[in-house]
Enzyme design. Sequence first.
Site, short mmCIF file in Angstrom:
data_model
loop_
_atom_site.label_atom_id
_atom_site.label_comp_id
_atom_site.label_asym_id
_atom_site.label_seq_id
_atom_site.Cartn_x
_atom_site.Cartn_y
_atom_site.Cartn_z
N HIS A 101 0.81 -0.96 0.02
CA HIS A 101 -0.04 0.12 -0.06
C HIS A 101 0.95 1.33 0.01
CE1 HIS A 101 -2.94 2.83 2.35
NE2 HIS A 101 -2.90 3.15 1.08
N HIS A 195 -6.64 4.42 -5.50
CA HIS A 195 -7.38 5.19 -4.66
C HIS A 195 -7.14 6.95 -4.62
CE1 HIS A 195 -4.03 4.46 -1.89
NE2 HIS A 195 -4.49 5.34 -1.15
N THR A 246 -4.73 -1.84 9.13
CA THR A 246 -3.53 -1.22 9.79
C THR A 246 -2.88 -2.31 10.37
OG1 THR A 246 -3.00 0.67 10.98
CG2 THR A 246 -4.79 -0.53 11.99
N HIS A 270 -12.08 2.40 0.76
CA HIS A 270 -10.49 2.13 0.56
C HIS A 270 -9.99 1.45 1.79
CE1 HIS A 270 -6.35 2.40 -0.12
NE2 HIS A 270 -6.01 3.24 0.69
#
Length: 347
Positions: A101, A195, A246, A270
């Site tokens: 990410h 995104h 996370t 997202h």
Amino acid sequence: GDIPCTMQELDRLLSNGVDWAIEKGFAWKEDKEHCEEEGRMDTADPKCVSYRAKKRGLKQLGTLGAGNHYAEIQVVDEIYHPEAAKTMGIGKVGQVCIMIHTGSRGLGHQVATDALTVMERAMARDNIALNDRQLSCARIISREGKEYLAAMSCAANFAWVNRSCITFLTRKAFSEVFDRTPDDMDMHLVYDVCHNIAKVEKHVVDGVERTLLVHRKGSTRAFPPHHPSIPKDYQSIGQPVLIGGTMGTCSYVLVGTERGMTETFGSTCHGAGRALSRNQSRKTLDHDKVLKQLHDKGISIRVASPKLVMEEAPESYKDVCDVIQTCQDAGISEKVVKLRPIAVIKG
């Protein structure tokens, strides 16, 4: 970063996206097929990107950056949609996956910063009033609007290349550690989805197909089965959607739905979204306690800055499982696979 690039080469990269990475040997040819827009926005124009933005991005290829960006080694924890999971090549519980990410790094940040100043002048000229400077905008057909979209497209191309380079470095590291080729270990790209981007798309509004500029901020594209913009091998299941948690929480792979196409212009969440601001997290969470909690869950972590441990702790975010279930219940995306982290790298 570990990926060499000159200023002249950077302009080619900003124009060509993943094609540049393939040419340089930093991506497999097949990777392009599994990137949104095939890894290239053809509306990109490097002349619309400032020298400062290019300079910031030049040394950052193949790097994660800070904030909520990460690379995680994950294992498949649950499978909800066996057909879709098998089609993506992730159909076995316990299978190891890597989720990356990150985005356009300092280059994209500077593109946005530069645009704020330009658009403030455009708003004054066109009598556009807003409550928050961060919402600065310009009319799409104006010079400022067109130049921003061209610069933003360059940033998107940079982001695809950056993730491709990190994928290259990940494949290289796994190959060195396990003494096997990435191909032997089936280290194929499932999907690379954007995104925080604005894209020109066709959608049905009040029964009429219209051309729209769809802004996805904190959301991601989720097109349904048989849509012409998704890869051929995913036509029967819909576009893969990657939803990262996370550090210490699970992540998900979803697919887009027809209902999402009609109700949200083919979009879904997202991520979980923050429950605490970064400042609140630093003030209320304990660094050592967060690390112990991760250790107790069997999760290894490598982080560049200690403050990121508190800022990106699980308690700083909403429950990702609840968020995903809400999207499932709303019918705007469908769960395929749940992934559990075993190692987390924060930039």
